[in-house]
Design a protein around this motif. Sequence first.
Motif, short mmCIF file in Angstrom:
data_model
loop_
_atom_site.label_atom_id
_atom_site.label_comp_id
_atom_site.label_asym_id
_atom_site.label_seq_id
_atom_site.Cartn_x
_atom_site.Cartn_y
_atom_site.Cartn_z
N PHE A 296 0.82 -1.21 0.00
CA PHE A 296 0.00 0.00 0.00
C PHE A 296 0.86 1.26 0.00
N ALA A 297 2.02 1.18 0.65
CA ALA A 297 2.95 2.32 0.58
C ALA A 297 3.43 2.51 -0.86
N ASP A 298 3.73 1.39 -1.51
CA ASP A 298 4.17 1.46 -2.91
C ASP A 298 3.05 1.98 -3.81
N LEU A 299 1.83 1.53 -3.56
CA LEU A 299 0.69 1.97 -4.35
C LEU A 299 0.46 3.47 -4.17
N SER A 300 0.56 3.94 -2.95
CA SER A 300 0.35 5.35 -2.66
C SER A 300 1.43 6.21 -3.32
N ALA A 301 2.67 5.68 -3.37
CA ALA A 301 3.76 6.43 -4.01
C ALA A 301 3.58 6.46 -5.53
N ALA A 302 3.13 5.32 -6.08
CA ALA A 302 2.98 5.24 -7.54
C ALA A 302 1.75 5.98 -8.03
N LEU A 303 0.67 5.92 -7.24
CA LEU A 303 -0.60 6.55 -7.64
C LEU A 303 -1.15 7.34 -6.46
N PRO A 304 -0.64 8.54 -6.25
CA PRO A 304 -1.06 9.34 -5.08
C PRO A 304 -2.57 9.55 -5.06
N GLN A 305 -3.12 9.51 -3.84
CA GLN A 305 -4.56 9.73 -3.60
C GLN A 305 -5.43 8.81 -4.45
N SER A 306 -4.94 7.57 -4.65
CA SER A 306 -5.69 6.65 -5.51
C SER A 306 -6.62 5.73 -4.72
N PHE A 307 -6.50 5.71 -3.39
CA PHE A 307 -7.33 4.78 -2.62
C PHE A 307 -7.40 5.23 -1.18
N ARG A 308 -8.38 4.65 -0.47
CA ARG A 308 -8.40 4.74 1.00
C ARG A 308 -8.65 3.34 1.54
N LEU A 309 -8.00 3.02 2.63
CA LEU A 309 -8.14 1.70 3.26
C LEU A 309 -9.44 1.65 4.05
N VAL A 310 -10.26 0.65 3.76
CA VAL A 310 -11.57 0.53 4.40
C VAL A 310 -11.55 -0.44 5.58
N HIS A 311 -10.91 -1.60 5.37
CA HIS A 311 -10.96 -2.65 6.39
C HIS A 311 -9.95 -3.73 6.01
N GLY A 312 -9.58 -4.58 7.01
CA GLY A 312 -8.75 -5.74 6.71
C GLY A 312 -7.62 -5.93 7.70
N GLY A 313 -6.72 -6.84 7.35
CA GLY A 313 -5.61 -7.13 8.24
C GLY A 313 -4.77 -8.29 7.73
N ILE A 314 -3.69 -8.58 8.48
CA ILE A 314 -2.76 -9.67 8.16
C ILE A 314 -2.81 -10.69 9.27
N ASP A 315 -2.91 -11.94 8.90
CA ASP A 315 -2.88 -13.05 9.84
C ASP A 315 -1.69 -13.94 9.48
N HIS A 316 -1.38 -14.91 10.36
CA HIS A 316 -0.34 -15.89 10.06
C HIS A 316 -0.89 -17.29 10.27
N ILE A 317 -0.82 -18.12 9.23
CA ILE A 317 -1.31 -19.49 9.25
C ILE A 317 -0.20 -20.39 8.76
N GLN A 318 0.16 -21.40 9.55
CA GLN A 318 1.28 -22.27 9.22
C GLN A 318 2.55 -21.45 8.95
N ASN A 319 2.74 -20.40 9.75
CA ASN A 319 3.90 -19.53 9.64
C ASN A 319 3.96 -18.75 8.33
N GLN A 320 2.84 -18.68 7.64
CA GLN A 320 2.76 -17.92 6.40
C GLN A 320 1.84 -16.71 6.60
N PRO A 321 2.28 -15.51 6.18
CA PRO A 321 1.38 -14.35 6.27
C PRO A 321 0.25 -14.47 5.25
N VAL A 322 -0.95 -14.22 5.71
CA VAL A 322 -2.15 -14.25 4.87
C VAL A 322 -2.90 -12.95 5.12
N ALA A 323 -3.11 -12.19 4.05
CA ALA A 323 -3.70 -10.86 4.20
C ALA A 323 -4.97 -10.72 3.38
N ARG A 324 -5.91 -9.96 3.93
CA ARG A 324 -7.11 -9.58 3.18
C ARG A 324 -7.46 -8.15 3.55
#
Length: 361
Positions: A296-324
């Motif tokens: 999202f930092a990269d997206l904001s740098a590449a396309l300024p003011q292109s989005f706002r974060l509504v909801h979500g998060g990062i979890d870890h399952i079997q030691n793997q990051p899983v994000a939505r």
Amino acid sequence: MNSIVSASTIGATSKAASNEVVRLVDVHRHFGATPALDGISLTVHGGEILGIIGRSGAGKSTLIRCLNGLERPDSGEIEIEGRSIVGLDEKDLQPLRRRVGMIFQHFNLLSSRTVEENVALPMKIAGIAKAERLTRAHELLELVGLADKAKTYPSSLSGGQKQRVGIARALAARPALLLSDEATSALDPETTRSILTLLKDINRKLGLTIVLITHEMEVVRNIADRVAVIDAGRIVEEGQVWSVFADPKAPITQSLLSGSRPQLPEHIAARLSLTTGGEAILSIDMAGPAAQGAVFADLSAALPQSFRLVHGGIDHIQNQPVARFFIAVPTRDPALKDKVLQFLTARSARVEVLGYDTDHV
């Protein structure tokens, strides 16, 4: 007693082994005109924990009863440790059943027998001498944390303790395979966690292969290596747990996971429209390295003011990051949404446009 925690004592296979403990090929089972199993093919390797999940009536119980020989398939092949069990008579099934331990939802303990007698019962049936079976019963009760309950009766135990006795009993005959049929669904959440921790510990110490049947995705998430999703008697999705959680493809899997993954807040979902305008609401699923990056930092740098974060998060399952995540992209620039989509998909994200929130202009 240390002797109980060796793979040779339990008679299980190494977790690193690649041998097939269970193999099903095109298994069918009908009850009248209703297909309970409709072409099931599945492999379980030595030392792994496979979770089989589905709704009530999906075919889970029929499948597990076919694995221990209590149900006979109409067609197809079932092998346990390389031996076909289809067509075996009751006499020939007995040695097989000693290689397959079973733990049940409602414990199935004999109220008239002590805890140690319940654990020792399979060994008594197998003709093992009393001294040997009592020694092993005590070893197993120590393994499940109930050595001090050997002389008590099931009526004095809590639900979690009864299930620990059931697990010890299932291990008595040194099985190669442990089947768990909704073993935690009658327990409260805290007790469920302790039972799952015990099963995981047994799997790790002994290399015991476990197949668990459940309708609870959290059970699969907390213990299984792989998951197979069954619906209407068919396996509709299968894979590593983290991978399926990150990108569930079958509608039934998505439904079963709805309580375990971030969902778009209801007040926003209720006002979504197919009519373009306001903000486009996007869902973004990522796993592995992609979920760890500063996307999202990269997206904001590449396309300024292109989005706002509504909801979500990062979890870890079997030691793997899983994000939505869910983001809102303004539609005042017709090309902006496509640019955002291209940016995210190029970074291994799965992106879906859920609709448009015309309350935001």
